[in-house]
Design a protein around this motif. Structure first.
Motif: not given
Length: 98
Positions: A31, A33-36, A39-41, A66
């Motif tokens: 998991d 964080e989005e600001d890392d 991060y990928t969707e 991914e």
């Protein structure tokens, strides 16, 4: 920072006894964080090769991928993240099932 949400572990067989000690392959779902920058969707997992030889153990190598596509991600973890991964593997390598 990363959080391990799920994992799988398998012992790697070495029928010829070339490698000293035992090797385990982990797949750690993360998991992030989005600001890392990792991060990928679709998410990220780490493939880890972990070595155990008596009282000695360590991460031999790891690869980030991914989730879904399996595409290799060319990133290195931060030192504290590497330590987290190594500690996790040390605590969980004995959970493999034959």
């Amino acid at each position: 920072m990363i959080t391990i949400t799920e994992f799988e572990v398998d012992k790697i067989k070495d029928p010829f006894g070339i490698v000293v000690g035992d090797r385990y392959e982990f797949r750690l779902d993360l998991d992030i964080e989005e600001d890392d920058e990792l991060y990928t969707e679709s998410g990220v997992y780490i493939r880890v090769i972990f070595r155990v030889d008596g009282e000695q153990s360590s991460v031999v190598k790891y690869e980030l991928h991914e989730r879904g596509s399996g595409r290799y991600l060319d990133f290195d973890l931060e030192e504290e993240e590497e330590q987290l991964i190594e500690s996790f593997c040390r605590e969980h390598f004995s959970k493999w099932e034959e």
